[in-house]
Design a protein around this motif. Sequence first.
Motif, PDB file in Angstrom:
ATOM      1  N   TYR A  32       7.404  11.419  -0.519  1.00 33.46           N
ATOM      2  CA  TYR A  32       8.404  10.456  -0.092  1.00 33.46           C
ATOM      3  C   TYR A  32       8.118   9.119  -0.787  1.00 33.46           C
ATOM      4  CZ  TYR A  32       4.829   9.034   3.344  1.00 33.46           C
ATOM      5  OH  TYR A  32       3.669   8.629   3.951  1.00 33.46           O
ATOM      6  N   ILE A  33       9.101   8.237  -0.713  1.00 32.68           N
ATOM      7  CA  ILE A  33       9.077   7.007  -1.499  1.00 32.68           C
ATOM      8  C   ILE A  33       8.915   5.802  -0.582  1.00 32.68           C
ATOM      9  CG2 ILE A  33      10.403   5.564  -3.091  1.00 32.68           C
ATOM     10  CD1 ILE A  33      11.830   8.754  -3.225  1.00 32.68           C
ATOM     11  N   THR A  34       8.006   4.926  -0.951  1.00 32.50           N
ATOM     12  CA  THR A  34       7.781   3.703  -0.184  1.00 32.50           C
ATOM     13  C   THR A  34       7.893   2.493  -1.107  1.00 32.50           C
ATOM     14  OG1 THR A  34       5.394   3.793  -0.560  1.00 32.50           O
ATOM     15  CG2 THR A  34       6.219   4.872   1.426  1.00 32.50           C
ATOM     16  N   TRP A  35       8.235   1.371  -0.533  1.00 33.10           N
ATOM     17  CA  TRP A  35       8.328   0.116  -1.283  1.00 33.10           C
ATOM     18  C   TRP A  35       7.535  -0.970  -0.563  1.00 33.10           C
ATOM     19  CZ3 TRP A  35      10.973  -1.232  -5.837  1.00 33.10           C
ATOM     20  CH2 TRP A  35      11.711  -0.201  -6.433  1.00 33.10           C
ATOM     21  N   TYR A  36       6.870  -1.802  -1.393  1.00 27.48           N
ATOM     22  CA  TYR A  36       6.056  -2.882  -0.870  1.00 27.48           C
ATOM     23  C   TYR A  36       6.440  -4.193  -1.555  1.00 27.48           C
ATOM     24  CZ  TYR A  36       3.098   0.644   1.265  1.00 27.48           C
ATOM     25  OH  TYR A  36       2.633   1.683   2.041  1.00 27.48           O
ATOM     26  N   GLN A  37       6.185  -5.284  -0.840  1.00 24.30           N
ATOM     27  CA  GLN A  37       6.446  -6.635  -1.340  1.00 24.30           C
ATOM     28  C   GLN A  37       5.124  -7.389  -1.348  1.00 24.30           C
ATOM     29  OE1 GLN A  37       8.075  -9.417   1.592  1.00 24.30           O
ATOM     30  NE2 GLN A  37       9.672  -9.962   0.133  1.00 24.30           N
ATOM     31  N   GLN A  38       4.870  -8.128  -2.421  1.00 23.12           N
ATOM     32  CA  GLN A  38       3.631  -8.892  -2.476  1.00 23.12           C
ATOM     33  C   GLN A  38       3.904 -10.319  -2.918  1.00 23.12           C
ATOM     34  OE1 GLN A  38       0.596  -7.722  -5.328  1.00 23.12           O
ATOM     35  NE2 GLN A  38      -1.021  -8.533  -4.016  1.00 23.12           N
ATOM     36  N   PHE A  39       3.467 -11.269  -2.087  1.00 16.30           N
ATOM     37  CA  PHE A  39       3.510 -12.686  -2.429  1.00 16.30           C
ATOM     38  C   PHE A  39       2.170 -13.080  -3.046  1.00 16.30           C
ATOM     39  CE2 PHE A  39       7.515 -13.284  -0.613  1.00 16.30           C
ATOM     40  CZ  PHE A  39       7.553 -12.731   0.661  1.00 16.30           C
ATOM     41  N   PRO A  40       2.147 -14.146  -3.838  1.00 18.08           N
ATOM     42  CA  PRO A  40       0.877 -14.594  -4.440  1.00 18.08           C
ATOM     43  C   PRO A  40      -0.195 -14.835  -3.386  1.00 18.08           C
ATOM     44  CG  PRO A  40       2.727 -15.748  -5.432  1.00 18.08           C
ATOM     45  CD  PRO A  40       3.285 -14.966  -4.279  1.00 18.08           C
ATOM     46  N   SER A  41      -1.397 -14.415  -3.709  1.00 25.30           N
ATOM     47  CA  SER A  41      -2.572 -14.617  -2.857  1.00 25.30           C
ATOM     48  C   SER A  41      -2.503 -13.868  -1.529  1.00 25.30           C
ATOM     49  CB  SER A  41      -2.788 -16.110  -2.571  1.00 25.30           C
ATOM     50  OG  SER A  41      -2.945 -16.821  -3.780  1.00 25.30           O
ATOM     51  N   GLN A  42      -1.645 -12.854  -1.453  1.00 24.01           N
ATOM     52  CA  GLN A  42      -1.570 -12.028  -0.252  1.00 24.01           C
ATOM     53  C   GLN A  42      -1.625 -10.558  -0.628  1.00 24.01           C
ATOM     54  OE1 GLN A  42       1.650 -12.887   2.445  1.00 24.01           O
ATOM     55  NE2 GLN A  42       1.558 -15.088   2.056  1.00 24.01           N
ATOM     56  N   ARG A  45       2.882  -5.906   1.357  1.00 22.30           N
ATOM     57  CA  ARG A  45       3.402  -5.664   2.707  1.00 22.30           C
ATOM     58  C   ARG A  45       4.488  -4.605   2.625  1.00 22.30           C
ATOM     59  NH1 ARG A  45       7.594  -8.466   6.030  1.00 22.30           N
ATOM     60  NH2 ARG A  45       8.309  -9.337   4.066  1.00 22.30           N
ATOM     61  N   PHE A  46       4.432  -3.612   3.492  1.00 23.79           N
ATOM     62  CA  PHE A  46       5.398  -2.524   3.512  1.00 23.79           C
ATOM     63  C   PHE A  46       6.802  -3.043   3.821  1.00 23.79           C
ATOM     64  CE2 PHE A  46       7.167   1.578   4.258  1.00 23.79           C
ATOM     65  CZ  PHE A  46       7.931   1.499   5.408  1.00 23.79           C
ATOM     66  N   ILE A  47       7.794  -2.540   3.051  1.00 25.09           N
ATOM     67  CA  ILE A  47       9.182  -2.916   3.301  1.00 25.09           C
ATOM     68  C   ILE A  47       9.963  -1.757   3.896  1.00 25.09           C
ATOM     69  CG2 ILE A  47      11.339  -3.735   2.285  1.00 25.09           C
ATOM     70  CD1 ILE A  47       9.809  -4.800  -0.067  1.00 25.09           C
ATOM     71  N   ILE A  48       9.946  -0.606   3.200  1.00 27.89           N
ATOM     72  CA  ILE A  48      10.843   0.478   3.581  1.00 27.89           C
ATOM     73  C   ILE A  48      10.346   1.773   2.974  1.00 27.89           C
ATOM     74  CG2 ILE A  48      12.412   0.260   1.604  1.00 27.89           C
ATOM     75  CD1 ILE A  48      14.762   0.547   3.628  1.00 27.89           C
ATOM     76  N   GLN A  49      10.699   2.891   3.578  1.00 23.29           N
ATOM     77  CA  GLN A  49      10.374   4.184   3.003  1.00 23.29           C
ATOM     78  C   GLN A  49      11.508   5.157   3.267  1.00 23.29           C
ATOM     79  OE1 GLN A  49       6.728   5.309   5.076  1.00 23.29           O
ATOM     80  NE2 GLN A  49       7.837   6.781   6.330  1.00 23.29           N
ATOM     81  N   GLY A  50      11.571   6.209   2.411  1.00 24.43           N
ATOM     82  CA  GLY A  50      12.608   7.209   2.586  1.00 24.43           C
ATOM     83  C   GLY A  50      12.277   8.485   1.846  1.00 24.43           C
TER      84      GLY A  50
END
Lengths: 111, 111
Positions: A32-42, A45-50
């Motif tokens: 299955y597919i997952t997406w993550y978001q990353q801000f600088p110096s962090q 973070r999980f966003i969504i999966q399907g």
Amino acid sequence: LAKTTQPISMDSYEGQEVNITCSHNNIATNDYITWYQQFPSQGPRFIIQGYKTKVTNEVASLFIPADRKSSTLSLPRVSLSDTAVYYCLVVPGGSQGNLIFGKGTKLSVKP
Amino acid sequence: IAGITQAPTSQILAAGRRMTLRCTQDMRHNAMYWYRQDLGLGLRLIHYSNTAGTTGKGEVPDGYSVSRANTDDFPLTLASAVPSQTSVYFCASSDLNSPLHFGNGTRLTVT
């Protein structure tokens, strides 16, 4: 393990819809597919999966075509705070461990 | 607040010295991971552990070792640090078929 390919960078303006596509040609049946978001110096973070078709939550939608060889993360009406790196990750269903990220897509949102 | 704690937050280390990066999670997740992140190279998996007592090698394991004596802790050791190990290190954890949770990272500089 399915290798992922994404655009290195994308630019957008506030209020626009942004679509980031990830290619995963050798995805397996149980993956299955997952997406993550990353801000600088962090950390990311999980966003969504399907697994297939369309999934929507409060922050994004995920579109997966029938052949599942790609997926598209859709961010509606982006703001400056959506500027980040976005990663797709293919995860083997029913197993853990050797989870390999691609290089991600750096999204820059301009005013 | 439940999550992953990494320590130290940052460290400057002389080449040749031994260093252990600590990672603790309080979510009782089975799997834990160590990634390193370098500019332009995304997240690269160093080692992982599917459950307490087991570990596995990721993409870039050379120069690093891990142990998983219990569910909560997953320390990463650099036996003899080299400048190429200068990086930001992220620890993550997950349960089966659930998203990865990341810590805030350790910024390591080897001089």
